[in-house]
Design an enzyme around this catalytic site. Structure first.
Site, PDB file in Angstrom:
ATOM      1  N   TRP B 325       0.709  -1.094   0.009  1.00 25.43           N
ATOM      2  CA  TRP B 325       0.056  -0.036  -0.111  1.00 25.43           C
ATOM      3  C   TRP B 325       0.858   1.180   0.032  1.00 25.43           C
ATOM      4  CZ3 TRP B 325      -0.537   4.124   3.224  1.00 25.43           C
ATOM      5  CH2 TRP B 325      -1.505   4.945   3.005  1.00 25.43           C
ATOM      6  N   HIS B 326       2.047   1.378   0.687  1.00 27.61           N
ATOM      7  CA  HIS B 326       3.059   2.515   0.920  1.00 27.61           C
ATOM      8  C   HIS B 326       3.639   2.819  -0.470  1.00 27.61           C
ATOM      9  CE1 HIS B 326       2.176   1.870   5.116  1.00 27.61           C
ATOM     10  NE2 HIS B 326       2.509   3.385   5.193  1.00 27.61           N
ATOM     11  N   GLY B 327       3.640   1.697  -1.393  1.00 32.84           N
ATOM     12  CA  GLY B 327       4.568   1.931  -2.444  1.00 32.84           C
ATOM     13  C   GLY B 327       4.719   0.534  -3.357  1.00 32.84           C
TER      14      GLY B 327
END
Lengths: 480, 494
Positions: B325-327
């Protein structure tokens, strides 16, 4: 309802205090006049009495290195101001005239035309750009100046208009003058005593170009030049364009011919100090700092010539001694004192050095002996006593502060310390039977042992203008 | 439009002023227009994506509510999820997926056509899609009734203070407040003061601390191959401070801005670096995201109800997804995986550690024990941050290798730390800022109250003194304007 009112008053008061603090903060961080290599004098301009300046000089660093307005004041009493700024382009020059016209009505505007080669923000350093834009007080004029200089660079325009994105970084360079007015005001002359700058590498050096075929300048620059001519005409101001002495390329000189033609079309005077080399007596490399800039002596020659020219052609009044013109005296005194300080700093002969100290005005002189301070080479006692120090005290040794007619003595017996405070400096002597130290604002100024330390504080300039040591080992030769 | 921009400085007061003046009935429309303007100031085209996600989730919500049959309800939910996650996949993960697929297939000599999708990641896409998806699931679970008014629902998804970087709000909290907007008492002095203080505090953290330490972090991570243990440790600790200051600063401004308008957003941070375990860290860091994953991923997977192995598996899956989700890069996946492993190992060794404490007669209630746990947790969290910050997995591993092998304690004394982009003066300013954040967290930790609440309880002179000092520090010491290139909040990219 009562509570709401109280809350509203609190919010209003918070905003008011915030606004006052903001204004104070802005005052501290705002762009100030700079000297040294990058001149700007807008702060001085804003402090001037209205309708006092008769002549306004505009242009780039070439202008403020060439024109010493104190020379015009000293020789003819001409009240001239130089708003020349490093890398000043024609747009900046135009808005400087507009800004000047809000409080002054100069009879003559002298425009140094090197700026016809500078195009807006794309030329020169960011520092020059900031000097030319945010030196102006926030107003419609400064808004228009920024709009025209920044052109379509929106980010730059936003930064220049809001100012804080630029000036807040000054927290790393704040000085006393950012908080309080200190030292004398000056009017836009870079008083530089360096000599023999190498100018030979550029073009043919400081030589007039025989090819007088004009080469057009950029259309935008021509447009702004014509705008300046119109602005001066509309406001009944005489315009005088000039080329400062420098090592100009042939092409640059041919472009100046083009500018000269525009001047001629509009009945505007034009002086080319490259062409007037013999008349002014400017010599290279003696009178130059570098290829583009004159030093103090070169500036005196051109300023003297220019002063004579202005005085002869524009019916300018001699304002010396008049009320409201004190700022010109202040400026002239500043330049004189800087020259005196330079002469002091370059004098190695103890006899003439001490003699020149006796002639100083409004200065405090601290003399302090260190170790064995007399020898047989030279009778230093008879020289030093000319400063007002009694011979018997000097024979004993110690520290003396000579300020006008008063001589304050601190004998060096046992552990001693003595402090003399001036506005922004504290001169101190401290020592033990084995050592002696002289301090100026925490900074030690003692160089060697055995001799005499002399420190000169100029109360007008508010700075230590010289610190020297006369060492017995070097036959009292003055080391600065 | 960034919170730390002149644009927002003009936008926000105007929005609030009109919001206070206009009739209650049209307030939500005004906020909706403002929110879309706020979002479109980045890239107007991507407002269509926001609109599409809004329309789909709103329509799905209504359909789910209308259908009685569970299969139909589930079908609509799945369709809604697929459509929303496909947006996310296309804009955020497609290049990552294609690149990796291509590498895998190359091993079996299959060459995929080289794609050069120049996809610009829409700002805050992960945030608003997660918020909208959360709403849909809530309707499916019947924990809330669907919102029938499209515009009101659109405001819930696009509410500008938390649109681009959270907190990821729940419909049960924010949507409910949107539904009461007409009757909301606007003029609440305490709310306005509290909100204002939070905004100032958030700006201070972001502009003075996070952006300043970012200069050091950029230098160290950019030239990590030149540095030894001390500088690399400074870079890693610096990044822990930077990401906390950056993200917590943003959340604080967002919560403060909403508060000024009378909205209560959920807390996103609760002194995360005072956590005594990695599991505890996730109860304190990015709370809105961790609770979202807990409620919509971890628990539906079975949570901790299906035995230890499933619990650990669920934990690992949740954190791997969180990393992704963060990258869209492997270093983020590894970062998530590390957090999963830390927690699994922590849980597995819990009994052994407790026995060890008992045998060694360790005073587990003492301050020193607590401090040790806090420092230990910070060590693991910060180690994982290296993987988060490094541009790639290779860089992260090399960074860690140098960190533990290039021992150079003399760098602490020879002034090398001052050559990492911040000189003594800048270090001093940074240290003051970091100390202030530490004090604020200490107050929060001990008194359970935010800086804003703490300050409103103080005498007026003290409150004003602190506020003016903070405002002055932002104006003067804030990193902005010339020579400033760290303009974006880190979490915008997610």
């Amino acid at each position: 309802m009562k509570k709401t009112l109280k809350n509203l008053i609190t919010i209003a008061l918070f905003c008011l205090v915030g606004l006052l603090l903001y204004l104070r903060l802005y005052h501290v961080f705002s762009w100030k006049d700079t000297s040294d290599n990058y001149n700007s004098t807008l702060n001085t301009f804003y402090q001037m009495e209205p309708d006092t300046a008769d002549v306004l000089f505009l242009g780039s660093s070439h202008c403020y290195c060439t024109i010493d307005v104190s020379n015009l004041w000293r020789e003819h009493g001409i009240s001239a101001l130089s708003l020349s700024i490093s890398g000043q382009d024609l747009v900046s020059s135009y808005y400087c005239i507009e800004e000047t016209l809000k409080t002054q009505h100069p009879k003559v505007v002298c425009l140094e035309v090197f700026c016809t080669k500078i195009h807006g923000y794309e030329a020169g350093s960011e520092g020059n750009l900031y000097r030319n834009t945010i030196g102006l007080r926030p107003s419609i004029t400064s808004y228009r100046a920024i709009r025209d200089i920044a052109e379509d660079n929106k980010e730059l325009k936003g930064q220049l208009l809001s100012r804080w994105p630029i000036i807040h970084t000054r927290y790393r360079e704040l000085e006393e003058k950012d908080f309080i007015q200190n030292g004398p005001r000056y009017m836009g002359f870079q008083c530089d005593f360096r000599q023999d700058g190498d100018i030979s590498w550029r073009g043919n050096g400081y030589q007039y170009c025989p090819d007088e075929t004009p080469i057009a300048i950029e259309p935008t620059e021509e447009e702004w030049l014509r705008k300046i001519i119109s602005l001066c005409k509309e406001n009944d101001i005489e315009l005088c364009m000039f080329v400062a002495p420098y090592a100009a390329y042939d092409k640059e000189q041919q472009q100046f011919r083009y500018v000269e033609n525009i001047a001629s079309e509009n009945n505007v005077a034009f002086l080319d100090f490259i062409r007037l080399k013999n008349e002014t007596g400017v010599e290279d490399p003696h009178d130059f700092i570098d290829w583009g800039h004159l030093n103090y002596w070169g500036a005196q020659k051109v300023s003297s010539y220019f002063g004579d020219y202005l005085y002869a052609n524009y019916q300018l009044k001699d304002h010396r001694g008049e009320k409201g013109y004190e700022i010109w005296d202040e400026n002239a005194q500043k330049i004189d004192r800087e020259k005196t300080a330079y002469e002091l700093k370059t004098n190695a002969n103890p006899v003439t050095y001490i003699k020149s100290l006796t002639q100083l005005d409004d200065c405090a002189i601290l003399v302090s002996t260190v170790g064995t301070f007399q020898n047989d080479d030279i009778d230093i006692s008879s020289i030093i006593t000319s400063l007002g120090i009694p011979a018997e005290q000097f024979a004993f040794g110690g520290s003396w502060l000579i300020d006008g007619n008063t001589v304050d003595y601190e004998p060096h017996t046992g552990d001693y310390s003595r402090h003399w405070s001036y506005r922004n400096k504290t001169l101190s002597v401290m020592g033990t039977p084995d050592s002696n130290y002289v301090y100026v604002n925490h900074e030690s100024r003692v160089l060697k042992e055995n001799g005499i330390v002399i420190l000169v504080y100029d109360k007008f300039l508010q700075e230590v203008v010289d610190c020297s040591e006369l060492s017995t080992d070097d036959s009292f030769m003055v080391l600065h | 439009m960034l919170f730390n921009s002149i644009h927002f400085l003009i936008f926000f007061p105007l929005v609030v002023l009109l919001y206070f003046i206009i009739p209650g009935k049209v307030r939500y429309i005004w906020l909706l227009i403002s929110s879309y303007y706020f979002y479109m100031s980045w890239n107007a085209k991507y407002a269509l994506l926001l609109l599409a996600s809004t329309l789909i989730t709103w329509g799905c919500g209504l359909l789910i509510d209308r259908f009685q049959k569970k299969n139909l309800r589930r079908l609509v939910l799945i369709l809604g999820l697929i459509s929303n996650f496909s947006f996310l996949f296309y804009f955020k993960y497609f290049n990552f997926f294609w690149g990796n697929l291509s590498k895998v297939l190359q091993k079996i000599h299959i060459t995929l056509p080289v794609q050069s999708f120049n996809i610009l990641l829409p700002v805050g896409i992960s945030f608003f899609i997660f918020q909208a998806v959360g709403y849909m699931i809530d309707v499916y679970r019947k924990t809330i009734k669907p919102e029938k008014n499209l515009l009101r629902y659109a405001l819930f998804v696009s509410f500008f203070p938390q649109l681009v970087a959270g907190p990821i709000e729940r419909s049960g909290n924010l949507l409910k407040q949107m539904q009461e907007i007409e009757t909301k008492k606007l003029w609440n002095y305490d709310n306005i003061v509290n909100g204002f203080i939070m905004m100032i505090w958030g700006l201070f953290i972001k502009m003075v601390v996070a952006d300043r330490v970012a200069i050091l972090v950029d230098t160290v991570f950019g030239y990590y191959f030149q540095f030894g243990t001390i500088s690399l440790a400074a870079g890693a600790i610096g990044f822990a401070l930077q990401i906390y200051g950056d993200f917590m600063g943003y959340s604080t401004i967002a919560i403060g801005a909403a508060k000024v308008m009378g909205f209560e957003l959920m807390e996103n941070f609760n002194t995360p670096y005072f956590a005594t375990s990695v599991s505890d860290f996730w109860h304190r860091w990015h709370i809105s995201l961790s609770t979202w994953f807990r409620d919509y991923v971890y628990i539906p997977l079975g949570g901790n109800r299906c035995g230890k192995f499933r619990k650990y598996l669920n934990l690992m899956i949740t954190f791997l997804v969180s990393g992704l989700w963060h990258g869209a890069a492997w270093n983020y996946v590894v970062w998530g995986m590390l957090h999963g492993i830390f927690q699994v190992v922590g849980d597995l060794t819990k009994n052994i550690r407790n026995k060890l404490y008992k045998i060694t007669n360790t005073k587990t209630e003492s301050f020193s024990f607590l401090l040790g746990k806090i420092l230990g947790t910070f060590f693991w969290v910060d180690l994982a941050w290296i993987f988060f910050r490094a541009g790639s997995l290779k860089v992260a591993l090399e960074y860690c290798f140098r960190l533990f092998t290039k021992w150079d304690p003399w760098s602490l004394f020879n002034g090398q730390l001052y050559t990492l982009g911040l000189d003594r003066q800048e270090f001093f300013i940074l240290a003051i800022g970091a100390i202030l954040i530490f004090l604020a967290d200490l107050i929060r930790y001990n008194k359970k109250e935010s800086v804003a609440v703490f300050l409103t309880k103080q005498c007026l002179w003290f409150r004003w003194l602190v506020l003016f000092a903070l405002i002055g520090a932002i104006i003067v010491y804030g990193i902005y304007g010339i020579q400033f290139d760290s303009t974006q909040f880190i979490y915008f990219q997610f």
